[in-house]
Design an enzyme around this catalytic site. Structure first.
Site, mmCIF file in Angstrom:
data_model
loop_
_atom_site.group_PDB
_atom_site.id
_atom_site.type_symbol
_atom_site.label_atom_id
_atom_site.label_comp_id
_atom_site.label_asym_id
_atom_site.label_seq_id
_atom_site.Cartn_x
_atom_site.Cartn_y
_atom_site.Cartn_z
ATOM 1 C CB SER A 147 111.041 52.518 70.033
ATOM 2 O OG SER A 147 111.929 53.678 69.778
ATOM 3 C CG ASP A 268 115.757 52.291 63.458
ATOM 4 O OD1 ASP A 268 115.382 53.529 63.651
ATOM 5 O OD2 ASP A 268 115.549 51.296 64.462
ATOM 6 C CG HIS A 298 112.217 52.839 64.816
ATOM 7 N ND1 HIS A 298 113.351 52.664 65.706
ATOM 8 C CD2 HIS A 298 111.215 53.319 65.847
ATOM 9 C CE1 HIS A 298 112.935 52.724 66.793
ATOM 10 N NE2 HIS A 298 111.660 53.275 67.009
#
Length: 332
Positions: A147, A268, A298
């Site tokens: 991320s 996501d 995600h």
């Protein structure tokens, strides 16, 4: 005299405290041993502040290489993120991770990243300290970012000498901010008129990302119970810097020349698959891999049902093992 409601409240059993770790109450050493890894925790001093760091080493067998991991926004290395670290360690890799500045048990204002180059440089100082140490200096070395940690990881790569790292690995990296997640330019302009006084204010709209990141409802409960997780609104300077640095890395993808693996789920709701696709298309690396997982959210490893997470981990293991065989150690 207390009312009936007050009496009921007073007699209600107290809510039990959350367990000390995501796996429950099993002692840490016993749990790590059951996973085939040895964990150690320490602090690393830097000019920018103190970092909380962890290592995850295989209990048995020869170490194939080293992996240096960075977590995402509002997270830390001490909760579910460890699942990624332990997986790689169980495959024979020495894994090192640090809470980013402003996160977890590291120094800094909670979730304030007004200077992401500094955030990256601080973690890089620890990673290079380990990477250059005698036990590991001749082994293949990989940077891994999840991320927003993917953005920090790419900044670390740009700050490093080209020969420092064997490869880059990304899980749902934040290189492109989805339109519905972008901060309002009007808000940023208004706060900018305060000459930096508002930079650390937790005043930006909160899009409640955690619910968009985790598919498995039971894992969502566990992740939400992380006592170190940041739950406040995004800070003004953080959002401004994320806009600047995502634009910067998009303009510099071509500088990536080493092997790269990047993965995203099509569902996501926090970062968009365009991040991975653009890196794959624009990186100058001759050796690059893109994995797109249909319907996954995600958090590909921590938040998906086990059968989905295993698919992702299998792909990552095959990739990193193949790179170690192909590129070997410096002494090979």
């Amino acid at each position: 005299m207390p009312s009936e409601a007050e009496s009921s409240a007073n007699s209600a059993p107290a809510t039990p405290p959350p367990p000390p770790n995501f796996w429950g109450t099993m002692p840490e050493e016993e749990y790590y041993t059951s996973q085939g890894v040895r964990n150690s925790k320490s602090y690393f001093e830097t000019p920018n502040g103190k970092l909380f760091t962890q290592s995850f080493l295989p209990l048995d067998g020869e170490i194939k290489g080293t992996v240096y991991m960075s977590h995402g926004y509002g997270s830390d290395t001490s909760w579910m993120f460890q699942k990624i670290c332990m997986s790689f360690s169980s495959w024979g890799y020495a894994v090192f991770a640090a809470d980013l500045l402003g996160h977890g048990r590291s120094d800094g204002i909670r979730c304030y990243m007004g200077d992401m180059e500094k955030v990256a440089a601080t973690s890089l100082a620890f990673f290079k300290h380990v990477r250059c140490s005698d036990p590991y200096k001749d082994l293949p070395a990989f940077l891994f970012g999840e991320s927003m940690g993917g953005l920090v990881t790419l900044l670390m790569y740009f700050q490093s000498e080209p020969e420092t790292w064997t490869g880059l690995m990304f899980s749902a990296p934040l290189f492109v901010i989805p339109e519905d997640m972008k901060p309002s330019k009007a808000h940023l302009f208004a706060y900018g008129l305060l000459f930096g006084l508002a930079d650390t204010w937790a005043a930006m709209p909160d899009n409640k990302m955690v619910g968009k990141a985790i598919k498995d409802p039971e894992k969502l409960k566990i992740i939400a119970s992380n006592p170190q997780r940041y739950t406040g609104k995004p800070r003004v300077g953080t959002m401004r810097e994320l806009l600047r640095k995502t634009q910067y890395v998009q303009e510099n993808f071509g500088k990536v020349t080493i092997p790269v693996f990047t993965a995203h789920g099509t569902a996501d709701g926090v970062t968009c698959p365009t991040s991975s696709k653009l890196l794959y298309e624009k990186a100058s690396s001759a050796d690059k891999t893109l994995k797109i997982y249909e319907g996954m959210y995600h958090s590909l490893i921590q938040g998906e049902p086990d059968e989905n997470a295993e698919i992702v981990l299998k792909d990552m293991r095959e990739w990193i093992d193949e790179k170690v065989k192909k590129y070997g150690s410096k002494t090979a």
